[in-house]
Design a protein around this motif. Structure first.
Motif, PDB file in Angstrom:
ATOM      1  N   TRP A 400       0.848  -1.413  -0.008  1.00  0.00           N
ATOM      2  CA  TRP A 400      -0.035   0.139  -0.082  1.00  0.00           C
ATOM      3  C   TRP A 400       1.128   0.942  -0.680  1.00  0.00           C
ATOM      4  O   TRP A 400       1.174   1.852  -0.881  1.00  0.00           O
ATOM      5  CB  TRP A 400      -0.439   0.071   1.293  1.00  0.00           C
ATOM      6  N   ALA A 401       1.969   1.686   1.124  1.00  0.00           N
ATOM      7  CA  ALA A 401       2.380   2.600   0.837  1.00  0.00           C
ATOM      8  C   ALA A 401       4.089   3.301  -0.438  1.00  0.00           C
ATOM      9  O   ALA A 401       3.563   3.932  -1.179  1.00  0.00           O
ATOM     10  CB  ALA A 401       3.142   2.532   1.731  1.00  0.00           C
ATOM     11  N   ILE A 402       4.083   1.599  -0.824  1.00  0.00           N
ATOM     12  CA  ILE A 402       4.688   1.817  -2.183  1.00  0.00           C
ATOM     13  C   ILE A 402       3.562   2.638  -3.335  1.00  0.00           C
ATOM     14  O   ILE A 402       3.660   2.838  -4.292  1.00  0.00           O
ATOM     15  CB  ILE A 402       5.142   0.406  -2.116  1.00  0.00           C
ATOM     16  N   ALA A 403       2.285   2.085  -3.187  1.00  0.00           N
ATOM     17  CA  ALA A 403       1.581   1.894  -4.249  1.00  0.00           C
ATOM     18  C   ALA A 403       0.951   3.544  -4.212  1.00  0.00           C
ATOM     19  O   ALA A 403       0.454   3.952  -4.856  1.00  0.00           O
ATOM     20  CB  ALA A 403       0.171   0.954  -4.206  1.00  0.00           C
ATOM     21  N   THR A 404       0.797   4.264  -2.882  1.00  0.00           N
ATOM     22  CA  THR A 404       0.436   5.251  -3.136  1.00  0.00           C
ATOM     23  C   THR A 404       1.075   5.894  -2.480  1.00  0.00           C
ATOM     24  O   THR A 404       0.550   7.581  -2.622  1.00  0.00           O
ATOM     25  CB  THR A 404      -0.279   5.273  -1.626  1.00  0.00           C
ATOM     26  N   ARG A 405       2.790   5.867  -1.766  1.00  0.00           N
ATOM     27  CA  ARG A 405       3.536   7.242  -1.615  1.00  0.00           C
ATOM     28  C   ARG A 405       4.578   7.994  -2.810  1.00  0.00           C
ATOM     29  O   ARG A 405       5.446   8.417  -2.002  1.00  0.00           O
ATOM     30  CB  ARG A 405       3.862   7.177  -0.203  1.00  0.00           C
ATOM     31  N   CYS A 406       5.003   6.117  -3.561  1.00  0.00           N
ATOM     32  CA  CYS A 406       5.865   6.674  -4.238  1.00  0.00           C
ATOM     33  C   CYS A 406       5.878   7.033  -5.219  1.00  0.00           C
ATOM     34  O   CYS A 406       4.811   6.627  -5.963  1.00  0.00           O
ATOM     35  CB  CYS A 406       6.395   4.746  -4.646  1.00  0.00           C
TER      36      CYS A 406
END
Length: 476
Positions: A400-406
């Motif tokens: 989720w972090a990769i998909a939304t913050r990167c």
């Protein structure tokens, strides 16, 4: 911990905990390996095998010993059973390390039986075929390889796979850059054999110390003593003078001749920790001439075969704590955790670092150090850094972090030609070399952009604390 200094004391503890299953008459050809794999997949108990066909009763094999925090904790002096809490406690223990000198003894239980020179016969010991495509019997998986650098005089214990070549020769897969391999290379350059001893069943602390990526100046025997809370008793090997655990189950002693690459025989295939078979190799793996064998009455062979992730012979990426320490020593502030999802002794090819951002460039700095530090480089591939609100043990949250913050354009970098594991399955054949492997690293910044963090959208979820309180209020 004083009573858990050898495998037998550990087995008694596992019995008391209800964490041991015993089997009779299981076939060494694949059945032991299949049961070990199933137990690891289910995070089941340790398995103790006895009564093998054509072997004396009492010659045993134990596996799946360290699969859970509950079982590994007593061997490390840690009481936590939750993954991230265990790792944090383990990191604190690492930071407080003080060497515990060995206790030098004469003889010991491992000397109860001996074979020397022409009497040496490794086929005496029941050795499973751990995976269906393995190229031979690998007697050494949960082992400790003891060497002494002829130049520096430093003793090292590492865990490398050991394959039986014949009744008195084994190949020892010490990969390029590993401490044991460096000692072999220096001895070979001088035209001298390297003395070597291999424990095939030892106290749990000795095994755990052997497979961890410890700094070069740390003596694994002294580290094992620190873990178990008492000195490791060592005896002097008659053939090499090397220190060997006096209460080990089985010890092989001999030397690695200074053979040229072209003289090294076939080794492998073998099912390795990324979850794939490594191909057979020729010209890469040194061969040990076994001159002496010591073993206890009714010896126990420790099996810790690599398995397809997420199953593993370890409960968590213990090497992540070493990388955490190395990040902080390199000056990276506010590191809140390190984790890996495909691991052996190192955090592995998908490493996640959690930080509390304090300045512009903080996340990129953490990525670069993690990719290059010793504990993160070998076997690495993807390095991800996330904010400290992400549960790094939960792959769903990390994704989720990769998909939304990167922000892909600025958040992904590639670093070329970093030290790599020979177990890397995706490496093209033309890039494989007996002289060692390198591969690239993908660095993924999955933190909120620091420069406009205050403008980043808020997460649409209640805090865990609030949800816990309300759920408790209504007995949900």
């Amino acid at each position: 911990m004083a009573d858990v200094t050898d495998m037998r004391g550990y087995i008694e503890l596992l019995k008391e905990m209800g964490e041991l299953r015993e089997f009779d008459g299981v076939d060494l050809n694949l059945e032991v390996g299949a049961l070990t794999e199933r137990a690891a997949e289910q995070e089941g108990g340790a398995l103790l095998f006895n009564n093998f066909k054509n072997y004396p009763t009492g010659f045993r094999v134990i596996s799946n010993v360290f699969r859970t925090c509950k079982r590994t904790g007593p061997a490390m002096g840690i009481n936590e059973e939750n993954g991230i809490d265990f790792l944090y406690a383990w990191r604190k223990k690492l930071a407080a390390y003080k060497p515990v000198p060995v206790q030098q003894v004469e003889g010991g239980p491992v000397m109860e039986n001996q074979m020397a020179d022409d009497q040496v016969d490794l086929y005496k010991f029941p050795t499973p075929k751990w995976h269906d495509l393995d190229g031979g019997p690998f007697i050494g998986t949960g082992c400790g390889i003891i060497t002494k650098d002829l130049e520096t005089g430093k003793v090292n214990i590492g865990t490398y796979r050991v394959m039986v070549q014949d009744k008195n020769h084994v190949s020892v897969k010490m990969n390029m850059g590993k401490h044991g391999r460096l000692a072999f290379e220096r001895a070979r350059d001088a035209g001298k054999p390297l003395p070597i001893a291999i424990t095939l069943g030892q106290g749990p602390a000795v095994f755990l110390a052997a497979q961890m990526p410890l700094p070069p100046d740390v003596n694994e025997f002294e580290f094992a003593g620190y873990l178990q809370g008492s000195p490791v008793a060592v005896a002097r090997g008659a053939a090499t003078g090397l220190p060997i655990p006096a209460n080990a189950e089985i010890v092989l002693e001999g030397e690695l001749p200074p053979m040229k690459d072209e003289d090294m025989p076939k080794e492998g295939p073998f099912g390795e920790w990324p979850g794939y078979f490594t191909e057979e190799n020729i010209g890469e793996t040194p061969v040990m001439t076994v001159k002496r064998v010591y073993y206890r009455n009714e010896p126990i062979l420790l099996g810790a075969p690599p398995l397809k992730p997420p199953a593993s012979y370890l409960p968590m990426p213990l090497g992540a704590a070493t990388l955490w320490e190395q990040l902080e020593k390199a000056g990276i502030p506010e590191v809140k955790g390190v984790w890996g999802f495909v691991y052996g002794g190192q955090p592995g090819p998908f490493t996640v670092v959690s930080i509390k951002q304090r300045y512009a460039g903080h996340s990129k700095q953490a990525l670069l150090v993690a990719a290059g530090a010793r504990a993160g480089a070998y076997g690495g591939k993807f390095v991800v850094v996330v904010d400290d609100d992400i549960d790094i043990t939960n792959p769903g949250e990390v994704i989720w972090a990769i998909a939304t913050r990167c922000y892909v354009r600025g958040g992904i970098d590639v670093v070329k030609d970093v030290w790599a594991s020979v177990c890397e399955p995706a490496m093209p054949p033309e890039e494989r070399s007996p002289r060692g492997y390198t591969s690239d690293r993908v660095l993924i910044d999955a933190c909120r952009p620091y420069k406009w963090m205050d403008q980043f959208p808020a997460v649409n979820a209640f805090s865990k604390e609030y949800k816990d309180r309300i759920a408790g209020k209504y007995s949900m």
